[in-house]
Write a protein that holds these residues in place. Structure first.
Motif, PDB file in Angstrom:
ATOM      1  N   UNK A   1      31.277  45.078  48.322  1.00  0.00           N
ATOM      2  CA  UNK A   1      31.320  44.597  46.956  1.00  0.00           C
ATOM      3  C   UNK A   1      32.324  43.492  46.757  1.00  0.00           C
ATOM      4  N   UNK A   2      33.481  43.610  47.431  1.00  0.00           N
ATOM      5  CA  UNK A   2      34.536  42.608  47.282  1.00  0.00           C
ATOM      6  C   UNK A   2      34.222  41.320  48.021  1.00  0.00           C
TER       7      UNK A   2
ATOM      8  N   UNK B   1      25.683  41.936  46.025  1.00  0.00           N
ATOM      9  CA  UNK B   1      25.593  43.331  45.595  1.00  0.00           C
ATOM     10  C   UNK B   1      26.093  43.489  44.163  1.00  0.00           C
ATOM     11  N   UNK B   2      25.211  43.994  43.313  1.00  0.00           N
ATOM     12  CA  UNK B   2      25.571  44.194  41.920  1.00  0.00           C
ATOM     13  C   UNK B   2      26.003  45.605  41.603  1.00  0.00           C
TER      14      UNK B   2
ATOM     15  N   UNK C   1      43.666  39.787  46.331  1.00  0.00           N
ATOM     16  CA  UNK C   1      43.346  38.390  46.668  1.00  0.00           C
ATOM     17  C   UNK C   1      41.865  38.086  46.479  1.00  0.00           C
ATOM     18  N   UNK C   2      41.234  38.714  45.503  1.00  0.00           N
ATOM     19  CA  UNK C   2      39.817  38.472  45.234  1.00  0.00           C
ATOM     20  C   UNK C   2      39.595  37.000  44.909  1.00  0.00           C
ATOM     21  N   UNK C   3      38.624  36.407  45.570  1.00  0.00           N
ATOM     22  CA  UNK C   3      38.390  34.961  45.439  1.00  0.00           C
ATOM     23  C   UNK C   3      37.321  34.606  44.412  1.00  0.00           C
ATOM     24  N   UNK C   4      36.509  35.584  44.007  1.00  0.00           N
ATOM     25  CA  UNK C   4      35.429  35.298  43.057  1.00  0.00           C
ATOM     26  C   UNK C   4      35.473  36.285  41.892  1.00  0.00           C
ATOM     27  N   UNK C   5      36.511  36.202  41.058  1.00  0.00           N
ATOM     28  CA  UNK C   5      36.625  37.174  39.966  1.00  0.00           C
ATOM     29  C   UNK C   5      35.463  37.120  38.993  1.00  0.00           C
ATOM     30  N   UNK C   6      34.825  35.951  38.838  1.00  0.00           N
ATOM     31  CA  UNK C   6      33.673  35.842  37.944  1.00  0.00           C
ATOM     32  C   UNK C   6      32.504  36.667  38.424  1.00  0.00           C
ATOM     33  N   UNK C   7      32.274  36.707  39.749  1.00  0.00           N
ATOM     34  CA  UNK C   7      31.188  37.500  40.324  1.00  0.00           C
ATOM     35  C   UNK C   7      31.504  39.000  40.232  1.00  0.00           C
ATOM     36  N   UNK C   8      32.777  39.351  40.442  1.00  0.00           N
ATOM     37  CA  UNK C   8      33.194  40.750  40.365  1.00  0.00           C
ATOM     38  C   UNK C   8      32.939  41.300  38.970  1.00  0.00           C
ATOM     39  N   UNK C   9      33.161  40.470  37.963  1.00  0.00           N
ATOM     40  CA  UNK C   9      33.020  40.918  36.576  1.00  0.00           C
ATOM     41  C   UNK C   9      31.607  41.400  36.271  1.00  0.00           C
TER      42      UNK C   9
END
Length: 386
Positions: free
Chosen positions: A277-278, A284-285, A307-315
């Protein structure tokens, strides 16, 4: 003062002795099909050995029985076999069940009735909708081959609908007792039965784990650690994202977008799912992180979260975390950790990125397939692919 400490020490010593009990276990009825066969009892007391020569039940006027001595106060779990895991006791309709459980507070006699034996029924418990899709799929990222199973919804063959997909690890343990393995016997997750009985349909793609325990661990670790300096989890996830998923989307009527693509796993597979997921938030949603082996990861997952690089996708992701209250584990540094504490801490640190998070803790949950059956069913009913 010395006298006080001596009295206290003697009191604690006597208390410790008194905290061990004798448990007599009597089988009052057995199926007639194997009358006269040697019966064994197995549990943590003999390291879950299904044919321990020292754990044979003795014939008495009441029935076969066995006496355990020096049983510690608390939970006692055990099963009956006739000499191997294939001959475990079962329900009347031939299904395996969780270990028998008793809370021990004193010298006790337990009476049991064995309803049936597992080997008197067909070996396979898989739904007709489970198929071995690839008997030997080559994985270029790892340089080896694996079996891949696919579960197709009941109406797949008579509709033109497209379906969400759940990718899962430890494929031989998910659908069928004939292929599953475990420390306390071949208990499968019942993934097919869960979806069969649900109003929601999904395709499940399950990749087998390596038959070598050491190799499985290396393939499920994403970041190296002091015990495993060489790991292949990143390559394994790359296989799923860049080799397996395109092949699945080409072969089957899937909904290939992120919102309809999930992954689920337990233990080391749960840790691997968390990393998926990270590292691949665009793919993966929905993630089912069950009993993740965070305690073995030497804080690496927390560094990954920081150090997550894509916080917009994680949201835009949804995470289901599960932990058992009785999943105590010994960390590499010699300290103990409980699974629910790891789950609560990691999900709390992850909360700031805005992903939808559901945390489920079973206070009585232990580390094993019986509890993951229930956890997967809860995860699947929680999923909303729409």
């Amino acid at each position: 003062m010395r006298r006080y400490f001596l009295i206290a020490f003697l009191f604690l010593a006597v208390t410790a002795v008194r905290a061990q009990y004798t448990v007599r276990i009597v089988v009052t009825a057995v199926p007639a099909s194997h009358n006269g066969d040697v019966l064994y009892i197995t549990g943590a007391f003999n390291r879950w050995s299904p044919a321990d020569p020292g754990s044979i039940l003795q014939k008495t006027d009441v029935g076969p029985e066995y006496t355990l001595t020096e049983v510690k106060e608390g939970l006692l779990e055990y099963k009956f076999t006739r000499g191997d895991w294939k001959t475990l006791e079962s329900t009347l309709d031939g299904r395996l069940v969780a270990p028998r459980r008793a809370i021990i507070h004193s010298d006790t006699t337990l009476y049991c009735k064995i309803e049936n034996w597992r080997d008197d029924f067909p070996e396979s418990t898989a739904s007709p909708r489970v198929k071995l899709w690839k008997d030997s799929m080559y994985i270029p990222q790892l340089g080896n081959y694996k079996r891949v199973w696919v579960y197709l919804p009941e109406d797949y063959g008579r509709s033109d609908k497209r379906y969400p997909v759940i990718y899962m690890h430890d494929g031989q343990d998910l659908f069928d007792e004939a292929t599953s393995q475990g420390r306390i016997g071949p208990l499968e997750w019942g993934v097919d039965e869960t979806i069969d009985s649900s109003k929601k349909a999904a395709i499940v793609v399950a990749v087998e784990h390596d038959h070598s325990k050491e190799r499985r661990i290396m393939e499920y670790y994403v970041r190296p650690n002091s015990a495993n300096p060489e790991v292949y989890g990143q390559a394994y996830l790359d296989f799923i994202v860049h080799t397996l998923k395109p092949a699945v989307d080409k072969e089957f009527r899937t909904q290939p977008d992120k919102a309809h693509t999930a992954m689920a796993g337990s233990s080391m597979g749960g840790l691997l799912t968390f990393y998926a997921g990270l590292l691949y938030p665009e793919t993966f949603g929905v993630l089912g992180v069950l009993s993740p082996s965070i305690w073995l990861d030497e804080q690496n997952i927390y560094k990954e979260i920081a150090t997550i690089k894509s916080p917009g996708e994680i949201k835009n992701q949804r995470y289901f975390f599960y932990g058992g209250g009785n999943e105590n584990r010994l960390k590499p540094d010699g300290s103990f950790v409980t699974m629910n504490e790891d789950v609560l801490r990691s999900s709390a640190e992850f909360q700031k990125y805005g992903a939808e998070i559901r945390v489920s803790v079973n206070p009585e949950g232990r580390h094993g397939a019986w509890y993951w059956r229930t956890a997967f069913a809860e995860f699947y009913h929680w999923i909303n692919f729409n």
